[in-house]
Design an enzyme around this catalytic site. Structure first.
Site, short mmCIF file in Angstrom:
data_model
loop_
_atom_site.label_atom_id
_atom_site.label_comp_id
_atom_site.label_asym_id
_atom_site.label_seq_id
_atom_site.Cartn_x
_atom_site.Cartn_y
_atom_site.Cartn_z
N ASP A 152 21.67 -23.28 7.62
CA ASP A 152 22.35 -22.23 6.86
C ASP A 152 23.32 -22.82 5.84
OD1 ASP A 152 20.96 -20.33 8.19
OD2 ASP A 152 22.53 -19.90 9.66
N CYS A 153 23.94 -23.93 6.23
CA CYS A 153 24.91 -24.53 5.31
C CYS A 153 24.26 -25.52 4.34
CB CYS A 153 26.05 -25.19 6.09
SG CYS A 153 25.50 -26.13 7.52
#
Lengths: 388, 136
Positions: free
Chosen positions: A129-130
């Site tokens: 996600d990051c």
């Protein structure tokens, strides 16, 4: 006669320091004696330029848009270790190219970078996600990356064995091509120019010591791997492979004049590192050790046909003998080759001398001395219980 | 007396000719065979002739008249001086001492006249500074 680091650095800053290479100082000591030579000379520079497999570099590539947490990293098809934060990697000198080309490896990537040649970076990731990006294929150079510093866990071996081959076939080793029936013998230390042989107990070399590394100003970071102090000694000089250094330095300041990729047939890739250490002549003992000559430094001759970690030395030879181009083994005259370049070792010691004499390079006192006693342990097959 | 090195190339039809024997008997030459190969394309013979200049010249003419392609070899090896680190690994590998260490400068000298093109130095050179010159 005593001298402090502060006094030496004051003289360097004023341009008044007397600096000589470890080779030059031998003649001065022979002519004037230790006492007078100690008074005359402030700093002695050493140098070596040889294959040092335990070398490599950390690189931070910078973040892409969108960012990637690099999992697998290839630099010119050579895998780099990326089990670190997102865009950090370590390229090891001996890592071979993924396609099996044994003549190009991590050492060549490092040399290409230092020579300002573009290097292809390919990285893949599973995506998070990051760090959503899953792959990148681009070119980098030393100009485009944030940090690129060499960190070599084991360099500058204090002495090393001489390799020969009693068997009936040619052996391809990290000590070069060894011809059958004691057809040749190869050695690796720079002897009377080699840094750790000129300060054998490491009185002046420790953590934080500023050194010449590949043309840049680097530092001693730690004891090198396989550092050991229990080798037999003759006239204060270890008779076999002994102490080592872990060193660090900025790749961006290095020169391909002092860093060179090597390839050993049927062994693999290695990196020739030019490394020099200045010795502050604090007193007569430092000078005495710094002026030891090739005929006072000995190395064991080892038979690489014996495929064991313990090889019994066939004999001991001096570096003066090795440098004549031939030694005697079991009654046979055997031609010798050096794997490290004495011409380059001289060039390192000369370059360092010049930098000190011109005030560019000041000496540092070690922050911490390296261990006075250290034994090297082997790796044996153990059960979990035995190692607990 | 002079020594010259040649590469002789011949077609399969004349591969059976006792060339070296004639060189010795008819032209009074000393012969050192450096390399010999034969396959379906014919033969390649690398050798050194030692004898008087005029006899070598006559021998070459005889070979050419017999259909042998003769090429004098002057340089087998090219050492890339920028790549060479002057370590000296090649020195103990070379069977004819064509590489020698200059003990003043500690630089490796290559003596072309001693080289017999065995090629053993090429894969022994760690920085990869030695190449066989293409001889065609």
């Amino acid at each position: 006669m005593r001298r402090t680091y502060e006094e030496i650095n004051e003289k360097i800053k004023k341009g008044d320091a007397v600096v000589m290479t470890a080779e030059e100082v031998i003649d001065v000591v022979e002519r004037d004696g230790i006492e007078k030579a100690t008074k005359e000379v402030d700093v002695v520079t050493t140098g070596t330029f040889g294959a040092m497999c335990s070398s490599g570099a950390f690189i931070n590539f910078g973040h892409s848009e969108p960012p990637i947490r690099m999992g697998k990293v290839l630099l010119n098809e050579v895998p780099a270790y990326a089990g670190l934060a997102a865009v950090d990697a370590y390229i090891g000198a001996t890592e071979p190219r993924q396609d099996g080309n044994a003549e190009y490896g991590g050492a060549h990537v490092i040399e290409d970078l230092i020579s300002n040649r573009p290097v292809r970076l390919q990285a893949t990731s599973s995506g998070t996600d990051c760090y959503p990006r899953k792959e990148i294929d681009t070119y980098i150079s030393l100009k485009t990356v944030n940090q690129a510093y060499m960190f070599n866990p084991r360099n500058a071996y204090q002495n090393y064995g001489v390799a020969t081959n009693s068997s009936e076939r040619t052996l391809f080793t990290y000590m070069g091509k060894l011809l059958p029936h004691y057809g040749n013998a190869t050695f690796s230390s720079a002897g009377q120019l080699s840094p750790l042989l000129k300060d054998p107990k490491m009185r002046t070399i420790g953590i934080g010591t500023r050194i010449f590394l590949g043309g840049a100003q680097g530092y001693v970071a730690w004891e090198g791997t396989q550092f050991k102090t229990n080798a037999a000694v003759k006239d204060g000089v270890p008779l076999s492979a002994s102490r080592t250094l872990a060193v660090i330095g900025d790749l961006k300041q290095m020169s391909s004049e002092f860093i060179r990729a090597l390839s050993f047939k049927n062994y693999g890739v290695s990196l020739a590192v030019g490394l020099g250490i200045p010795l502050p002549i604090l007193d007569e003992d430092v000078m005495k050790a710094a002026s030891v000559k090739d005929d006072q430094i000995f190395a064991p001759v080892l038979d690489y046909a014996v495929q064991s970690r313990t090889r019994k030395p066939i004999r001991e030879v001096s570096y003066a003998d090795l440098r004549t181009g031939q030694i005697e083994i079991n009654g046979k005259n055997v031609k010798t080759s050096s794997l490290s370049s004495y011409a380059k070792a001289r060039q390192v010691a000369e370059a360092l001398k010049k930098q000190i004499a011109s005030g560019e390079f000041l000496l540092t006192q070690a922050v911490v001395r390296l261990p006075e006693e250290r034994v090297q342990v082997p790796l044996d097959i153990h059960s979990q219980e035995e190692v607990r | 007396m002079t020594v010259k090195k040649f590469l002789l190339t011949f077609s399969p039809e004349i591969a059976g000719e006792p060339i070296t024997y004639r060189m010795v008997r008819d032209f009074d030459l000393m012969i050192n065979i450096l390399r010999a190969e034969i396959d379906e394309h014919g033969g390649r013979l690398m050798l050194a002739f030692e004898g008087s200049g005029s006899q070598i010249q006559k021998a070459v003419r005889y070979l050419e008249d017999s259909g042998v392609n003769v090429k004098e070899l002057k340089e087998f090896i090219r050492k890339d001086e920028a790549r060479c680190t002057n370590c000296g690994m090649c020195i103990s590998i070379c069977p004819t001492a064509a590489y020698q260490m200059d003990r003043k400068t500690w630089k490796v000298m290559f003596l072309n006249e001693k080289c017999i093109a065995c090629g053993m130095c090429i894969d022994s050179c760690p920085p990869g500074a030695i190449r066989l010159r293409t001889q065609d």
